[in-house]
Design an enzyme around this catalytic site. Structure first.
Site, PDB file in Angstrom:
ATOM      1  CG  HIS A   9      51.775 -41.962  -8.069  1.00  0.00           C
ATOM      2  ND1 HIS A   9      52.988 -41.565  -8.552  1.00  0.00           N
ATOM      3  CD2 HIS A   9      50.980 -42.111  -9.163  1.00  0.00           C
ATOM      4  CE1 HIS A   9      52.945 -41.482  -9.876  1.00  0.00           C
ATOM      5  NE2 HIS A   9      51.728 -41.813 -10.276  1.00  0.00           N
ATOM      6  NE  ARG A  13      43.123 -41.017 -17.862  1.00  0.00           N
ATOM      7  CZ  ARG A  13      43.921 -42.084 -17.943  1.00  0.00           C
ATOM      8  NH1 ARG A  13      43.565 -43.213 -17.376  1.00  0.00           N
ATOM      9  NH2 ARG A  13      45.063 -42.017 -18.588  1.00  0.00           N
ATOM     10  CD  GLU A  56      49.290 -38.929 -11.273  1.00  0.00           C
ATOM     11  OE1 GLU A  56      48.830 -38.951 -12.431  1.00  0.00           O
ATOM     12  OE2 GLU A  56      50.437 -39.306 -10.984  1.00  0.00           O
ATOM     13  CG  ASN A  60      42.106 -36.144 -18.830  1.00  0.00           C
ATOM     14  OD1 ASN A  60      43.288 -35.865 -18.972  1.00  0.00           O
ATOM     15  ND2 ASN A  60      41.702 -37.363 -18.540  1.00  0.00           N
ATOM     16  CG  HIS A  75      39.985 -53.075  -3.897  1.00  0.00           C
ATOM     17  ND1 HIS A  75      39.775 -54.379  -4.280  1.00  0.00           N
ATOM     18  CD2 HIS A  75      40.872 -53.132  -2.873  1.00  0.00           C
ATOM     19  CE1 HIS A  75      40.494 -55.185  -3.518  1.00  0.00           C
ATOM     20  NE2 HIS A  75      41.180 -54.455  -2.664  1.00  0.00           N
ATOM     21  CD  GLU A 125      39.860 -54.970   0.934  1.00  0.00           C
ATOM     22  OE1 GLU A 125      39.464 -56.008   1.476  1.00  0.00           O
ATOM     23  OE2 GLU A 125      40.793 -54.940   0.094  1.00  0.00           O
TER      24      GLU A 125
END
Length: 136
Positions: A9, A13, A56, A60, A75, A125
């Site tokens: 993964h 954020r 993922e 927060n 990217h 991309e």
């Protein structure tokens, strides 16, 4: 020693969970595979049937300001069966995309692609699958 690591993964954020989930589902067909809620943050794993690799998203809790992406992030990359059709679909949907380009070096095609920008400014991309180059 022969180490064979499998990529599983990548984490981003994001500021607005609903906005990001809607974007990744509509743009790339990624759906929630798992959600883990902690006191101060939530982890959301996105996937589709095309691969085992997951994206993922980390939210927060209580954060109000956008993240500074800095100049180190490059990217994510995905490949699609029909680049021109996906480009047209994403343009019609109003996503932020660049024109389709072909990258060549010394007469060798490296890839045909465009870039898509997610709601938090991350670049993705989008490459033609099976084209000359090294993209599956």
């Amino acid at each position: 020693m022969n180490i064979v690591a499998k990529m599983i993964h990548s984490m981003l954020r994001v500021l607005d969970e609903a906005r990001s989930l809607a974007f990744y589902e509509e743009a790339l067909g990624l759906k929630v595979a798992d959600r883990v809620v902690f006191d101060s943050f939530t982890l959301i794993y996105l996937a589709n049937a095309e691969q085992t690799f997951e994206l993922e998203l980390t939210i927060n809790h209580g954060r109000k300001e956008a993240y500074a992406l800095g100049d180190g992030y490059g990217h994510l990359a995905v490949s699609v069966e029909d680049l021109a059709s996906e480009h047209a679909r994403m343009e019609e949907a109003g996503f932020t995309i660049t024109p389709i380009k072909t990258l060549e070096n010394n007469g060798r095609t490296i890839g045909t692609f465009f870039f898509l920008t997610d709601p938090d400014g991350y670049k993705i991309e989008v490459l033609q699958r099976g084209a000359p180059g090294r993209f599956l």
